[in-house]
Design a protein around this motif. Structure first.
Motif, mmCIF file in Angstrom:
data_model
loop_
_atom_site.group_PDB
_atom_site.id
_atom_site.type_symbol
_atom_site.label_atom_id
_atom_site.label_comp_id
_atom_site.label_asym_id
_atom_site.label_seq_id
_atom_site.Cartn_x
_atom_site.Cartn_y
_atom_site.Cartn_z
ATOM 1 N N LYS A 284 58.302 -25.827 -44.345
ATOM 2 C CA LYS A 284 58.855 -25.344 -42.997
ATOM 3 C C LYS A 284 57.687 -24.753 -42.259
ATOM 4 C CE LYS A 284 64.018 -25.028 -43.557
ATOM 5 N NZ LYS A 284 64.961 -24.236 -44.151
ATOM 6 N N ALA A 285 56.923 -24.022 -42.996
ATOM 7 C CA ALA A 285 55.994 -23.257 -42.415
ATOM 8 C C ALA A 285 54.596 -24.161 -42.204
ATOM 9 C CB ALA A 285 55.344 -22.255 -43.581
ATOM 10 N N PHE A 286 54.538 -25.270 -42.956
ATOM 11 C CA PHE A 286 53.609 -26.286 -42.497
ATOM 12 C C PHE A 286 54.065 -26.964 -41.036
ATOM 13 C CE2 PHE A 286 52.518 -27.921 -47.063
ATOM 14 C CZ PHE A 286 51.257 -27.314 -46.862
ATOM 15 N N ALA A 287 55.299 -27.229 -40.962
ATOM 16 C CA ALA A 287 55.553 -27.998 -39.805
ATOM 17 C C ALA A 287 55.308 -26.959 -38.428
ATOM 18 C CB ALA A 287 57.202 -28.220 -39.608
ATOM 19 N N ASP A 288 55.678 -25.675 -39.003
ATOM 20 C CA ASP A 288 55.400 -24.842 -37.480
ATOM 21 C C ASP A 288 53.770 -24.714 -37.234
ATOM 22 O OD1 ASP A 288 58.115 -24.366 -37.721
ATOM 23 O OD2 ASP A 288 58.011 -22.351 -38.045
ATOM 24 N N ILE A 289 53.139 -24.559 -38.370
ATOM 25 C CA ILE A 289 51.515 -24.685 -38.131
ATOM 26 C C ILE A 289 51.111 -25.929 -37.523
ATOM 27 C CG2 ILE A 289 49.239 -24.942 -39.534
ATOM 28 C CD1 ILE A 289 50.531 -22.835 -41.166
ATOM 29 N N PHE A 290 51.502 -27.037 -37.838
ATOM 30 C CA PHE A 290 51.295 -28.116 -36.937
ATOM 31 C C PHE A 290 51.657 -28.199 -35.524
ATOM 32 C CE2 PHE A 290 51.681 -30.480 -41.474
ATOM 33 C CZ PHE A 290 50.596 -30.169 -41.834
ATOM 34 N N GLU A 291 52.743 -27.816 -35.362
ATOM 35 C CA GLU A 291 53.169 -27.920 -33.930
ATOM 36 C C GLU A 291 52.430 -26.591 -33.088
ATOM 37 O OE1 GLU A 291 57.558 -27.281 -33.988
ATOM 38 O OE2 GLU A 291 57.394 -28.198 -32.026
ATOM 39 N N ALA A 292 52.103 -25.482 -33.795
ATOM 40 C CA ALA A 292 51.189 -24.531 -33.094
ATOM 41 C C ALA A 292 49.867 -25.342 -32.785
ATOM 42 C CB ALA A 292 50.976 -23.339 -33.792
ATOM 43 N N ALA A 293 49.385 -26.099 -33.987
ATOM 44 C CA ALA A 293 47.806 -26.631 -33.302
ATOM 45 C C ALA A 293 47.993 -27.457 -32.289
ATOM 46 C CB ALA A 293 47.622 -27.436 -34.752
ATOM 47 N N PHE B 6 54.054 -36.273 -39.561
ATOM 48 C CA PHE B 6 53.716 -35.520 -38.218
ATOM 49 C C PHE B 6 52.839 -36.178 -37.478
ATOM 50 C CE2 PHE B 6 54.706 -32.794 -41.998
ATOM 51 C CZ PHE B 6 55.703 -31.880 -41.231
ATOM 52 N N LEU B 7 52.282 -37.502 -37.725
ATOM 53 C CA LEU B 7 51.464 -37.966 -37.021
ATOM 54 C C LEU B 7 51.801 -38.433 -35.638
ATOM 55 C CD1 LEU B 7 48.795 -39.441 -36.850
ATOM 56 C CD2 LEU B 7 49.690 -41.529 -37.639
ATOM 57 N N GLU B 8 52.855 -38.528 -35.489
ATOM 58 C CA GLU B 8 53.343 -38.856 -33.894
ATOM 59 C C GLU B 8 53.405 -37.926 -33.090
ATOM 60 O OE1 GLU B 8 56.934 -41.583 -33.655
ATOM 61 O OE2 GLU B 8 57.281 -40.831 -31.714
ATOM 62 N N TRP B 9 53.493 -36.564 -33.531
ATOM 63 C CA TRP B 9 53.463 -35.345 -32.721
ATOM 64 C C TRP B 9 51.897 -35.202 -32.138
ATOM 65 C CZ3 TRP B 9 55.290 -30.421 -36.007
ATOM 66 C CH2 TRP B 9 56.619 -30.674 -36.311
ATOM 67 N N LYS B 10 50.901 -36.023 -33.107
ATOM 68 C CA LYS B 10 49.667 -35.936 -32.387
ATOM 69 C C LYS B 10 49.435 -37.095 -31.389
ATOM 70 C CE LYS B 10 45.182 -35.451 -31.607
ATOM 71 N NZ LYS B 10 44.868 -34.889 -30.361
ATOM 72 N N VAL B 11 49.657 -38.330 -31.934
ATOM 73 C CA VAL B 11 49.180 -39.540 -31.407
ATOM 74 C C VAL B 11 50.041 -40.018 -30.373
ATOM 75 C CG1 VAL B 11 47.421 -39.937 -33.068
ATOM 76 C CG2 VAL B 11 49.607 -41.223 -32.901
#
Lengths: 469, 469
Positions: free
Chosen positions: A397-406, A426-431
């Motif tokens: 869960k913490a990972f997901a929150d870190i990616f979201e913050a990034a 998580f790739l779709e979050w970025k691209v």
């Protein structure tokens, strides 16, 4: 275990010694440097020539057998874990530096050469291959290319992508593709060289690379700056760049990392400080000395409590070695270490570190953060225990929150480790959806059967972002 | 002329003034800077926002209308000639520098910004955007990105590819794709940023770019070296690089080019010489001075008959301006000028120039050769007359021989001008059948209908190589 007919075909190509499906070989190639991931291959093959790679791929293609290319397996995105079974193809027998061309400033290498072996060979000639992933003692150049490895010198010198001029690679169907050459300029069609770099073994198997070299910098000097205050460290980073100095490394360690590294390396790091910066400059001696003075002045005026310029190149190297060993030092504390590499624009580093600390508190986790402040590439590192499923759930869960913050700060989910299995959701979050569609189309163009490193980069189970939940 | 229903749809998106299908507009957008190519579009559109680009592409997609993106049309591969008719989409209304970010050393620009406008804007801030195509006064950044423009500073600083960190682009179906960001490190999936650079408008329409800036070098100095002998000039180039000096420019002119440039610019170039080298170094003053002394010494000991270091930065700039004007100077001599950019490893420059001269003799043609010796990117330039069909036939045969020689020497058919129409028949010589197949697959992934710049890069009529004939 391999089907006996297929094994016989492989043996006829590679010889008996280089086709393995004993349990030991399969287990030792079922995992890589990434914690939490493991999956058994059916067999392991060790080709020694491009022709052998072609022959193996033709066999794999005919029988729809997954192929996972592998160097030393030191990647941190589970990219060499054979999640769909099949064959792990280990490239370490193709380990020759074929040429160092001093007139064209290039090196031509096979994929199994260790990164550091190339460093040493070219530095003897007064030349320089800048990419320096922390794993460089054991990582292979083929792996570096497949992952687009970064390292400490990225701010000034860029990453692997910036030093590959040409490739020979074998496509899924066994055809050889040759891209680029000893050429700084080549615009003959789409840039397949750059497309293969960082493609994580999903598009082709790299069998040879022509690398760009540059003149070895004449000198090098390091300094350490200590901070009671995270924001002051971030201000120093911003002020150095705004003052238009590009140091060759500009590394950050937070309090927890300092403590652990000092306990391990005992080189006099200040355990009571909130943060330190390690800054290194290279180049002509007079420029290095001038830059170090300017950086010292900037650090002092932006809030460092103490700044120390290494007296000699060797002293500087010792400090940088401590930073390179941060991961090993942290590994002593808990059974499982999970290293992330969310990356933000460098102006958002303080925001990101604060957010990481907030997330650590929220989920009651131990996170040590260090990384490449100069290029915004941070490595928040979770100290955890893979056997504690409840804690691992919180880690995820913490990972997901870190990616979201990034992403929120204009950054990315991975700066230098790759997507692999670990970040595919998580790739779709970025691209974006458009990016995923286009990337899947590219994958299909190279590998219509999907036999090259299946399960990596793309996933059928993308994670929803909080805002969409 | 546009079908009235489609025109009405386009007008509803862009307004009456920005949809043109009068004969004047169509004629003026039927050609670009490349000689010998012309084809009438059905209409010309001038979008001013990403949303408008999306809307136009949705209309085009629905009605299968070809779309040719265009900046200033200064490319040299006929890349903006609308060979399949349809719409030319001119991006020059999107001409804002959106941001210069001094903390992250980035500029964010719209595609219609002139290259030199960006140079001036960032240099005021002490920053530097190195790519400097000779057309930079009139070329747009969108065009530079679509073509992966090079320039004189490629040897030390690289090309456009090395300075684009992120893109916003519109796909054929009207979807927006966002790649990269203010990030030096980003390995989230395949590198779509680099793939779009140099894709010649065949994959997407670029609507915004985030560019990497570096600190502006403190000083700059030039020298000119004269040669009675081509090989001596090539020896100087090799010796400079082997001595591990990377000058920011290292330009070559042959005898014929020297004569024409001197007649035009009257700056005292030696018309009786076989070749000259123009070498420029930039950086900290003490380093520049030291490098110039070393280069002078190398030139003298490798066979230059005369070496002159410019006394001031302005003197140096004048010499470089003469080189930048070579094309204009040559254009005075005959009605048609055809500029090529076959590129070879820099160690093969003398071989290549000799081969070009041999080919000129064989076909009884006037070829002047100049170019970027430091990166092996030569511009053999044919002085000819488009109306003389017999001579043009010889020119085309000579081209083919030049490309063949470049490939034989380990080079490429195009270093910085792109494939476009002009080199599409030769692309397979460089990238092979496997490369063509993969590139066509990539094209299909982005643009399944084939509406984006059809007819470019790929051709149904590839040329056979002599060895296959």
């Amino acid at each position: 275990m391999l089907n006996s007919e297929i094994k016989a075909q492989l043996v006829s190509v590679l010889g008996d010694a280089h086709v393995r499906d004993d349990v030991e070989s399969r287990i030792t190639h079922s995992y890589d440097a990434t914690p939490l991931y493991q999956s058994m291959p059916d067999g392991v093959v060790f080709p020694s020539t491009t022709q052998e790679v072609q022959d193996v791929l033709r066999i794999a293609s005919k029988h729809h057998i997954p192929i996972v290319g592998r160097g030393s397996g030191s990647n941190l995105s589970a990219d060499t874990v054979p999640v769909a079974g099949g064959l792990v193809m280990v490239m370490t027998r193709m380990n020759q530096i074929l040429e160092i061309d001093k007139e064209n400033l290039t090196a031509t290498v096979q994929p199994g050469v260790y990164t550091q072996t190339l460093h040493e060979a070219v530095e003897k000639e007064g030349l320089f291959y800048p990419p320096d992933p922390s794993s460089m003692k054991i990582s292979t150049l083929g792996g570096n290319i497949a992952e687009c490895s970064g390292g400490l010198r990225g701010l000034k010198y860029g990453t692997t992508k910036d030093y590959v001029l040409g490739l020979e690679a074998v496509l899924a169907n066994g055809q050889v593709l040759r891209t680029g050459g000893k050429l700084y300029k080549d615009v003959a069609g789409y840039d397949l060289t750059k497309l293969l770099i960082g493609s994580e073994g999903t598009l082709a198997i790299i069998t040879e690379a022509t690398l760009k070299l540059i003149p070895l910098p004449e000198s090098r000097r390091a300094l350490v700056a200590h901070y009671h205050d995270l924001d002051a460290a971030a201000r120093t980073v911003s002020a150095i760049i705004s003052d238009r100095i590009l140091p060759c490394t500009l590394e950050f360690m937070d309090r927890k990392t300092i403590q652990v590294v000092e306990d391990y390396a005992r080189i006099g790091l200040p355990k009571e400080m909130e943060a330190i910066l390690l800054v290194e400059q290279d180049g002509p001696l007079e420029v290095v000395e001038r830059d170090m003075e300017r950086i010292r002045h900037i650090a002092e005026t932006t809030g460092a409590t103490h700044v120390e310029v290494a007296r000699t190149e060797a002293d500087g190297a010792q400090v940088m070695a401590a930073r390179r060993n941060a991961l090993s030092a942290l590994a002593r504390l808990r059974p499982t270490l999970i290293l992330e590499d969310a990356t933000v624009p460098r102006s958002r580093i303080a925001d990101m570190v604060r957010e990481i600390n907030r997330i650590a508190d929220e989920y009651n986790l131990q996170i040590c953060t260090f990384g490449h402040a100069g290029d915004g590439n941070l490595h928040p590192t979770f100290l955890t225990d893979a056997r504690d499923t409840e804690e691992i759930e919180r880690v995820e869960k913490a990972f997901a929150d870190i990616f979201e913050a990034a992403i929120r700060f204009g950054g990315t989910i991975t700066g230098e480790h790759g997507v692999g299995l670990a970040k595919a959701p998580f790739l779709e979050w970025k691209v974006g959806a458009a990016g995923i569609t286009v990337m899947k189309g590219i994958k299909h163009a190279f590998d219509p059967q999907g036999i090259l490193n299946p399960g990596k980069i793309f996933t059928d189970q993308p994670r929803l972002r909080k805002e969409n939940m």
